[in-house]
Design a protein around this motif. Structure first.
Motif, short mmCIF file in Angstrom:
data_model
loop_
_atom_site.label_atom_id
_atom_site.label_comp_id
_atom_site.label_asym_id
_atom_site.label_seq_id
_atom_site.Cartn_x
_atom_site.Cartn_y
_atom_site.Cartn_z
N ILE A 1 -5.34 11.78 -17.25
CA ILE A 1 -5.59 12.24 -15.89
C ILE A 1 -6.64 13.34 -15.83
O ILE A 1 -7.67 13.22 -15.16
CB ILE A 1 -4.29 12.70 -15.22
CG1 ILE A 1 -3.35 11.52 -14.98
CG2 ILE A 1 -4.59 13.40 -13.90
CD1 ILE A 1 -2.03 11.90 -14.34
N ALA A 2 -6.39 14.44 -16.54
CA ALA A 2 -7.29 15.58 -16.44
C ALA A 2 -8.67 15.25 -16.98
O ALA A 2 -9.70 15.54 -16.36
CB ALA A 2 -6.70 16.78 -17.17
N GLY A 3 -8.72 14.63 -18.15
CA GLY A 3 -10.00 14.33 -18.78
C GLY A 3 -10.84 13.36 -17.99
O GLY A 3 -12.05 13.57 -17.79
N CYS A 4 -10.23 12.29 -17.49
CA CYS A 4 -10.98 11.30 -16.70
C CYS A 4 -11.45 11.90 -15.38
O CYS A 4 -12.56 11.61 -14.92
CB CYS A 4 -10.12 10.07 -16.45
SG CYS A 4 -9.85 9.05 -17.92
N THR A 5 -10.61 12.72 -14.76
CA THR A 5 -10.99 13.35 -13.50
C THR A 5 -12.19 14.26 -13.69
O THR A 5 -13.16 14.22 -12.92
CB THR A 5 -9.81 14.15 -12.92
OG1 THR A 5 -8.71 13.26 -12.69
CG2 THR A 5 -10.18 14.81 -11.61
N ALA A 6 -12.15 15.10 -14.73
CA ALA A 6 -13.27 16.00 -15.00
C ALA A 6 -14.53 15.21 -15.35
O ALA A 6 -15.63 15.52 -14.86
CB ALA A 6 -12.91 16.96 -16.12
N ALA A 7 -14.40 14.19 -16.19
CA ALA A 7 -15.57 13.40 -16.60
C ALA A 7 -16.22 12.74 -15.39
O ALA A 7 -17.46 12.74 -15.25
CB ALA A 7 -15.16 12.36 -17.62
N THR A 8 -15.42 12.17 -14.51
CA THR A 8 -15.95 11.52 -13.31
C THR A 8 -16.70 12.51 -12.44
O THR A 8 -17.81 12.24 -11.96
CB THR A 8 -14.81 10.86 -12.53
OG1 THR A 8 -14.16 9.87 -13.35
CG2 THR A 8 -15.33 10.20 -11.27
N ALA A 9 -16.09 13.67 -12.21
CA ALA A 9 -16.72 14.67 -11.34
C ALA A 9 -18.00 15.24 -11.97
O ALA A 9 -19.00 15.44 -11.27
CB ALA A 9 -15.73 15.79 -11.04
#
Length: 413
Positions: free
Chosen positions: A12-20
């Motif tokens: 969750i955290a990693g994918c959210t940050a990478a996308t943003a």
């Protein structure tokens, strides 16, 4: 290979940050030790509190979750010895959302991997950090699926790899551990019939807690959080103890005729873990790598989304323009204090102590007082600062209103 940001952990955290970060025009390496893009976290209740609603909308993640069948909750009924606290309509409390991790993790990974500027590197296990003894962390060493060592360098390294964070361990980040005096088990049912108010229920049984939540695919999640004094009861026969617990809930869900579609998921120990979210220059921690809170109030997924968004909000411009990253990371640390305040409360609640007089008064008053009920809902959804409920004015009003009511007898399950 050089990137603006290297993120370790594609959940969750990693994918959210990478996308943003990718949407901000930055080049991102997103490393995940699992090679299967469908891999997901199992021990997670995946109920995302309403306080995260605005973040999910802003990051354009709310609609994709709905498209994958996520269930939306606009009000939970809460049972205590004072009676049911029933959700009131039109109170402005933001909705919660629930999507099992078997769907959520692959969805977020797909979104991140398809974002321009993001390199999703599956099957890459980080084994070391690159850092000048006198300078910041500026890279990682990973073992690839072909068992080769790969060195990646970046201006910002992000640990998003869970409460057992390898990145934090390699960086020597101290852990602040606190005990949890409850354990937890849950299962998913097809055809379960909830009987309490709202589109989900929570039972505050003091010290035990239980939940009944709608999830995707029309399933119902039923979970119990007993105090550790009951460990032997569950160790003797986990299945029978779970069913007996649920069957004795006041207005609990009807499971007769329902089909259980999962194993009993849970653990007998889930300590609270906290780390400095900016432990070294050039290094930031998000999600459970920074704060793994008590799972009872269901804050984990929301903190993962929100901490990732705060980190990107604070650092993207500095990374894009060559500005001061240290100043940007200080901004992120300040934003993260919101989680720290709530974690302090969670650590106290995790001790499974009896409610104090103010807590009892608030529960009793909320049964009949719309204003206190709304504040309690905002508090429970982590949609405001803790002071929305924890303040002298609320305590006085609750004390006055609760004296007019007589609570029913305690229930033992």
């Amino acid at each position: 290979m050089t990137y603006d940001v290297i993120i370790v952990g594609a959940s969750i955290a990693g994918c959210t940050a990478a996308t943003a970060y990718g949407r901000a025009g930055l080049r991102v390496a997103l490393l995940e030790r699992h090679g299967n893009p469908q891999s997901h976290k199992t021990l997670c209740g995946h109920f995302i509190l309403g306080g995260t609603h605005d973040t999910l909308q802003r990051l354009e993640l709310w609609q994709p979750m709905l498209a994958n069948g996520a269930a939306v909750s606009r009000g939970l009924g809460v049972w205590s010895e004072a009676g049911w606290i029933v959700p009131r309509p039109n109170q402005g409390v933001p909705p919660a959302i629930s999507l099992r991790r078997s769907k959520l993790d692959p969805l977020l990974r797909e979104i991140a991997g398809n974002t321009p500027g993001v390199d999703l590197l599956l099957g890459h296990r980080v084994v070391d950090l690159v850092a000048d003894p006198a300078g910041p962390v500026d890279g990682v060493v990973a073992v690839t699926p072909d068992r080769e060592r790969l060195t990646l360098r970046g201006r910002l390294i992000v640990g998003a790899d869970g409460h057992r964070s390898a990145v934090a361990g390699l960086a020597g980040v101290p852990e602040d551990l606190a005990p949890n005096q409850r354990f937890l088990f849950w299962a998913y049912y097809e055809g379960a019939q909830p009987n309490g108010p709202g589109d989900g229920q929570v039972w505050l049984l003091d010290p035990d807690i239980a939940v009944c939540i709608r999830v995707d695919d029309g399933l119902t999640q039923v979970g119990v959080f007993p105090a550790k004094a009951r460990l032997k009861e569950f160790a003797d026969n986990r299945e029978q103890a779970f069913r007996r617990f649920v069957d004795r809930l006041p207005d609990g869900p009807t499971l007769a005729g329902a089909r259980r579609v999962s194993n009993l998921v849970g653990t007998t120990d889930y300590p609270c873990v906290r780390r400095d979210p900016v432990p070294r220059p050039g290094l930031a921690l998000i999600g459970d790598a920074a704060t793994a809170s008590d799972p009872v109030p269901a804050v984990g997924c929301g903190w993962a989304f929100r901490s990732a968004a705060w980190l990107v909000d604070a650092t993207a411009e500095a990374l894009a323009t060559g500005g001061s990253l240290s100043a940007a990371l200080r901004t992120y640390r300040r934003a993260h204090r919101f989680i720290d305040k709530w974690d302090d409360i969670g650590r106290t609640d995790a001790l499974a102590a009896p409610p104090n007089a103010i807590q009892r008064a608030i529960r009793t008053a909320a049964v009949h007082d719309d204003a206190i009920a709304r504040r309690l809902a905002m508090f429970s959804m982590r949609a405001a600062e803790p002071s929305v409920l924890v303040n002298p004015a609320v305590a006085v009003r609750a004390a006055v209103r609760s004296r007019r009511r007589t609570a029913p007898e305690p229930v033992r399950v």
